[in-house]
Design a protein around this motif. Structure first.
Motif, PDB file in Angstrom:
ATOM      1  N   TYR A 408       0.876  -1.170   0.000  1.00 32.49           N
ATOM      2  CA  TYR A 408       0.000   0.000   0.000  1.00 32.49           C
ATOM      3  C   TYR A 408       0.915   1.222   0.000  1.00 32.49           C
ATOM      4  CZ  TYR A 408      -3.712  -3.271   1.217  1.00 32.49           C
ATOM      5  OH  TYR A 408      -4.600  -4.315   1.219  1.00 32.49           O
ATOM      6  N   ASN A 409       1.050   1.841  -1.154  1.00 29.37           N
ATOM      7  CA  ASN A 409       2.054   2.883  -1.326  1.00 29.37           C
ATOM      8  C   ASN A 409       1.513   4.253  -0.939  1.00 29.37           C
ATOM      9  OD1 ASN A 409       4.557   4.029  -2.176  1.00 29.37           O
ATOM     10  ND2 ASN A 409       3.581   4.644  -4.082  1.00 29.37           N
ATOM     11  N   SER A 410       2.158   4.852   0.064  1.00 26.32           N
ATOM     12  CA  SER A 410       1.837   6.219   0.500  1.00 26.32           C
ATOM     13  C   SER A 410       0.338   6.418   0.679  1.00 26.32           C
ATOM     14  CB  SER A 410       2.381   7.240  -0.504  1.00 26.32           C
ATOM     15  OG  SER A 410       2.410   8.531   0.061  1.00 26.32           O
ATOM     16  N   LEU A 447      -5.458   3.203  14.897  1.00 27.17           N
ATOM     17  CA  LEU A 447      -5.141   3.761  13.588  1.00 27.17           C
ATOM     18  C   LEU A 447      -5.613   2.801  12.498  1.00 27.17           C
ATOM     19  CD1 LEU A 447      -1.492   4.990  14.226  1.00 27.17           C
ATOM     20  CD2 LEU A 447      -3.489   6.447  13.866  1.00 27.17           C
ATOM     21  N   VAL A 448      -6.171   3.353  11.447  1.00 34.35           N
ATOM     22  CA  VAL A 448      -6.673   2.547  10.336  1.00 34.35           C
ATOM     23  C   VAL A 448      -5.962   2.979   9.058  1.00 34.35           C
ATOM     24  CG1 VAL A 448      -8.685   1.946   8.960  1.00 34.35           C
ATOM     25  CG2 VAL A 448      -8.903   2.201  11.438  1.00 34.35           C
ATOM     26  N   GLY A 449      -5.397   1.998   8.325  1.00 41.00           N
ATOM     27  CA  GLY A 449      -4.710   2.280   7.079  1.00 41.00           C
ATOM     28  C   GLY A 449      -5.592   1.979   5.883  1.00 41.00           C
ATOM     29  N   ALA A 450      -5.698   2.943   4.962  1.00 38.56           N
ATOM     30  CA  ALA A 450      -6.473   2.790   3.728  1.00 38.56           C
ATOM     31  C   ALA A 450      -7.910   2.378   4.018  1.00 38.56           C
ATOM     32  CB  ALA A 450      -5.800   1.778   2.797  1.00 38.56           C
ATOM     33  N   ILE A 455      -3.752  -0.717  11.685  1.00 36.36           N
ATOM     34  CA  ILE A 455      -2.316  -0.683  11.451  1.00 36.36           C
ATOM     35  C   ILE A 455      -1.508  -0.251  12.667  1.00 36.36           C
ATOM     36  CG2 ILE A 455      -2.226   1.695  10.601  1.00 36.36           C
ATOM     37  CD1 ILE A 455      -0.318   0.656   8.405  1.00 36.36           C
ATOM     38  N   GLY A 456      -2.165   0.117  13.757  1.00 30.88           N
ATOM     39  CA  GLY A 456      -1.439   0.531  14.953  1.00 30.88           C
ATOM     40  C   GLY A 456      -2.314   1.378  15.852  1.00 30.88           C
ATOM     41  N   ASP A 457      -1.671   2.221  16.658  1.00 30.37           N
ATOM     42  CA  ASP A 457      -2.407   3.036  17.622  1.00 30.37           C
ATOM     43  C   ASP A 457      -1.831   4.442  17.694  1.00 30.37           C
ATOM     44  OD1 ASP A 457      -4.278   1.083  18.796  1.00 30.37           O
ATOM     45  OD2 ASP A 457      -2.455   0.083  19.438  1.00 30.37           O
ATOM     46  N   ALA A 458      -2.711   5.408  17.962  1.00 27.37           N
ATOM     47  CA  ALA A 458      -2.316   6.772  18.326  1.00 27.37           C
ATOM     48  C   ALA A 458      -2.476   6.909  19.829  1.00 27.37           C
ATOM     49  CB  ALA A 458      -3.180   7.795  17.593  1.00 27.37           C
ATOM     50  N   TYR A 459      -1.423   7.362  20.508  1.00 26.72           N
ATOM     51  CA  TYR A 459      -1.458   7.546  21.955  1.00 26.72           C
ATOM     52  C   TYR A 459      -1.465   9.037  22.258  1.00 26.72           C
ATOM     53  CZ  TYR A 459      -0.354   2.607  22.438  1.00 26.72           C
ATOM     54  OH  TYR A 459      -0.403   1.240  22.383  1.00 26.72           O
ATOM     55  N   VAL A 460      -2.547   9.499  22.864  1.00 22.81           N
ATOM     56  CA  VAL A 460      -2.689  10.904  23.220  1.00 22.81           C
ATOM     57  C   VAL A 460      -2.308  11.061  24.686  1.00 22.81           C
ATOM     58  CG1 VAL A 460      -4.261  12.853  23.406  1.00 22.81           C
ATOM     59  CG2 VAL A 460      -4.515  11.212  21.524  1.00 22.81           C
ATOM     60  N   ALA A 461      -1.300  11.908  24.944  1.00 21.78           N
ATOM     61  CA  ALA A 461      -0.851  12.169  26.310  1.00 21.78           C
ATOM     62  C   ALA A 461      -1.384  13.528  26.744  1.00 21.78           C
ATOM     63  CB  ALA A 461       0.667  12.150  26.393  1.00 21.78           C
ATOM     64  N   VAL A 462      -2.270  13.529  27.735  1.00 23.89           N
ATOM     65  CA  VAL A 462      -2.724  14.772  28.354  1.00 23.89           C
ATOM     66  C   VAL A 462      -1.876  14.938  29.607  1.00 23.89           C
ATOM     67  CG1 VAL A 462      -4.673  16.031  29.320  1.00 23.89           C
ATOM     68  CG2 VAL A 462      -5.049  14.388  27.471  1.00 23.89           C
ATOM     69  N   ASN A 463      -0.956  15.897  29.548  1.00 17.05           N
ATOM     70  CA  ASN A 463       0.069  16.001  30.581  1.00 17.05           C
ATOM     71  C   ASN A 463       0.016  17.368  31.240  1.00 17.05           C
ATOM     72  OD1 ASN A 463       2.247  15.591  32.226  1.00 17.05           O
ATOM     73  ND2 ASN A 463       3.779  15.741  30.616  1.00 17.05           N
ATOM     74  N   ASN A 464      -0.875  17.500  32.222  1.00 20.56           N
ATOM     75  CA  ASN A 464      -0.916  18.721  33.017  1.00 20.56           C
ATOM     76  C   ASN A 464      -1.023  19.987  32.163  1.00 20.56           C
ATOM     77  OD1 ASN A 464      -0.383  17.575  35.820  1.00 20.56           O
ATOM     78  ND2 ASN A 464       1.295  16.713  34.614  1.00 20.56           N
ATOM     79  N   VAL A 535       1.650   6.770   4.851  1.00 23.23           N
ATOM     80  CA  VAL A 535       2.469   5.612   5.220  1.00 23.23           C
ATOM     81  C   VAL A 535       2.443   4.597   4.076  1.00 23.23           C
ATOM     82  CG1 VAL A 535       2.785   3.735   6.889  1.00 23.23           C
ATOM     83  CG2 VAL A 535       1.920   5.953   7.667  1.00 23.23           C
ATOM     84  N   THR A 536       3.600   4.012   3.811  1.00 17.45           N
ATOM     85  CA  THR A 536       3.686   2.860   2.900  1.00 17.45           C
ATOM     86  C   THR A 536       3.894   1.612   3.743  1.00 17.45           C
ATOM     87  OG1 THR A 536       4.550   4.086   0.995  1.00 17.45           O
ATOM     88  CG2 THR A 536       5.084   1.742   1.113  1.00 17.45           C
ATOM     89  N   TRP A 537       3.091   0.572   3.463  1.00 11.96           N
ATOM     90  CA  TRP A 537       3.255  -0.663   4.221  1.00 11.96           C
ATOM     91  C   TRP A 537       2.878  -1.852   3.358  1.00 11.96           C
ATOM     92  CZ3 TRP A 537      -1.090   2.288   4.619  1.00 11.96           C
ATOM     93  CH2 TRP A 537      -2.322   1.656   4.520  1.00 11.96           C
ATOM     94  N   ARG A 538       3.234  -3.008   3.861  1.00  4.66           N
ATOM     95  CA  ARG A 538       2.896  -4.249   3.169  1.00  4.66           C
ATOM     96  C   ARG A 538       2.021  -5.097   4.059  1.00  4.66           C
ATOM     97  NH1 ARG A 538       6.943  -9.207   2.441  1.00  4.66           N
ATOM     98  NH2 ARG A 538       6.103  -9.530   4.524  1.00  4.66           N
TER      99      ARG A 538
END
Length: 573
Positions: A408-410, A447-450, A455-464, A535-538
């Motif tokens: 999956y190119n770019s 995270l969702v690809g195409a 395809i992974g995760d987004a981690y949101v840090a709420v830091n003070n 992102v490019t991935w296989r």
């Protein structure tokens, strides 16, 4: 006239440079974090001025260690939280102090009215005694904040004035008990390292909460089912011209692959190091691909064809002819036994005396095979011979290379969340997620690809009071994946969200950018996050055949997830 033209040209050049500087400045993103660093002058100079001309010292935030031998560890202050800065002394150990300040560049602009409190100072890893400090504007730069740790130049009976820190304040609220001489410089002895821990707080006495470690939880990739059927092992047999070296263990060897059915495989014949020298093969007497027990009863090779796709000598491909494959039919006690199959790439004796294809041998594509498919003249100064081959159940059909997968190119990587269609904004699949900004800690979003794979995760840090976003993709270090760009956007109202806003990368942030809840998000308790990474991935994501989980938007799990997100949206009045 010449003088006038020269002056005019100089003015134009200066104006052009100024315009360029303005343009460059306008393109720079707004600074959202303060760089904290240590300003330090040792007292070695006072003790021995001839040998210590004002050093070791560190007097600029970006001062290179090549100038002073002092390596600095700075910290990016994004808001309330706990931070550490330090100095490492390589050429000369630190002794005492003349000036020693904690500086926070631009902090009085970015975080006006905030408090800084030093919690511990360590010399060579051992804590030293620290008194209560006060924090205010840095006298050399009123936009910066400063904690004076030790300053021998200021009046011991210091009064807030131009000679010391302006607008000074104390974290515990009692400035009278604080000092700008918070250490005994004699405690800095033979210092290889100095470290300073400090906290930043928005209110006096309100210590920031602990963010904690990122909860690394990524989608589980689907393990391929283990193969439990019949197998056959294959290897290469090689004898050089002159019958030596050979790959039967006499200064040479061959890799072995296990054939599990239709597919692509690679074998390597190589020569082993012999105490600093490696014998090289020249020419060939024999080069044979042997499949052990290939024609035994119930073999995985029953009814299958074998073809050669590439032959490489020392990594370089060579020409070769059609290779037939079939049973040996007898046991010579050296290369194969009666149950083995073989494909003769070259056999000098057979090429001269029996050039026809051996009985029972066939080519994968029905062409006429040969026992001299390889020219022995191409086998010169051989260190390795690699043979790519395939097994197929259907003659004249090359099996698909499953391990190549789909690239999956770019492509766009976004969030599994509420689409613009869900929100009634537009007929569009781009997603946002509402994020709770009221609690210090981590929040994880898939995270969702195409729009097809988790395809992974987004981690949101709420830091003070500050918010950052980090990305963790599936597959880890073995992933066949390349992130080209990041685009993080925040919105505080659904009215701000449009298709153009989510698809355009203009003004997008990255994982390196911190967002202030108060300054950038207007103190919102809930904000809307959009991700538009490229992102490019296989898939499969790695060389082991592991596939990414499919993202089925209408699966009951994701429907329930979106229903939960909808409860966080503002209620229309």
């Amino acid at each position: 006239m010449k003088k006038f033209l020269s002056m005019l040209l100089a003015v134009l050049m200066i104006a052009t440079m100024a315009l360029g500087m303005v343009s460059a400045s306008a393109e720079e993103p707004a600074k959202t974090s303060s760089t904290a660093w240590l300003l330090y002058f040792a007292s070695n100079h006072e003790k021995d001025q001839a040998n210590f001309p004002w050093w070791p010292q560190h007097q600029r935030v970006d001062q290179p260690s090549s100038e002073t031998g002092v390596e600095a560890t700075n910290a990016e202050v994004t808001g309330p939280g706990k931070y550490t800065v330090g100095l490492k002394f390589n050429w000369q150990k630190a002794e005492g102090a003349i000036q020693f300040n904690l500086i926070l560049n631009d902090a009085e602009v970015l975080f006006p009215g905030y408090y800084v409190d030093i919690t511990e100072i360590r010399v060579n890893g051992t804590p030293i005694e620290v008194k209560e400090n006060m924090y205010g504007a840095y006298h050399d730069d009123p936009n910066a904040g400063m904690v004076s740790i030790y300053n021998s130049y200021w009046d011991p009976f210091f009064e807030p004035s131009a000679t010391g820190p302006a607008n000074h304040r104390a974290f515990d609220g009692t400035v009278e008990d604080a000092s700008y001489l918070i250490i005994n410089p004699d405690d800095i002895v033979a210092g290889d390292t100095i470290e300073v821990d400090f906290i930043v707080a928005a209110e006096a006495g309100a210590a920031p909460e602990e963010l904690g470690a990122m909860p690394y939880v990524v989608p589980e990739i689907e393990e391929p089912a283990p193969y439990t059927g019949p197998t056959a092992d294959a290897h290469l047999y090689y004898q050089a011209g002159g019958w030596w070296p050979e790959t039967n263990g006499t200064l040479g060897d061959s890799t072995t692959v296990t054939i599990t059915g239709d597919g692509h495989y690679t074998l390597t014949a190589y020569f082993m190091d012999q105490g600093g020298w490696t014998p090289q093969g020249n020419g060939a007497e024999k080069l044979i691909l042997v499949v052990s027990d290939g024609n035994a009863e119930g073999s995985v090779m029953d009814g299958k064809y074998l073809g050669i796709s590439d032959i490489r000598v020392n990594g370089v491909s060579i020409d070769f002819g059609s290779v037939a494959y079939g049973p040996t039919g007898y046991d010579n006690g050296v290369i194969f036994d009666a149950n083995d199959d073989y494909a003769i790439l070259y056999d000098a004796w057979m090429a001269a005396n029996q050039p026809g294809v051996p009985w029972g041998h066939e080519t994968w594509d029905g062409t006429e095979g040969t026992t001299s498919a390889v020219n022995p003249d191409d086998l010169v100064s051989v260190n390795s011979i690699e043979v790519d081959f395939f097994v197929t159940s259907s003659q004249n059909v090359i099996p698909a290379k499953e391990n190549t997968g789909i690239w999956y190119n770019s492509n766009t990587v976004g969030l599994a969340g509420l689409s613009l269609k869900d929100l009634g904004i537009a007929e569009d699949w781009h997603n946002i997620v509402p994020v709770d900004l009221t609690q210090t800690g981590w929040q994880r979003f898939t995270l969702v690809g195409a729009d097809a794979h988790e395809i992974g995760d987004a981690y949101v840090a709420v830091n003070n009071g500050a918010v950052t976003v980090q990305f963790v993709y599936a597959g880890g270090s073995t992933a066949r994946l390349l992130e080209h760009s990041q685009c993080i956007k925040w919105f505080t109202s659904l009215d701000e969200i449009t298709v153009d806003a989510l698809t355009s990368t203009e003004g997008g942030l990255t994982s390196a950018d911190a967002v202030s809840v108060q300054k950038d998000l207007g103190g919102a308790s809930v904000a809307f996050l959009s991700i538009n990474n490229k992102v490019t991935w296989r898939d499969p994501i790695d060389g082991n055949g592991n596939s990414l989980p499919r993202y089925w938007r209408n699966h009951p799990t994701w429907v329930a997830y979106r229903d939960q997100l909808m409860t966080m949206l503002p209620v229309a009045e």
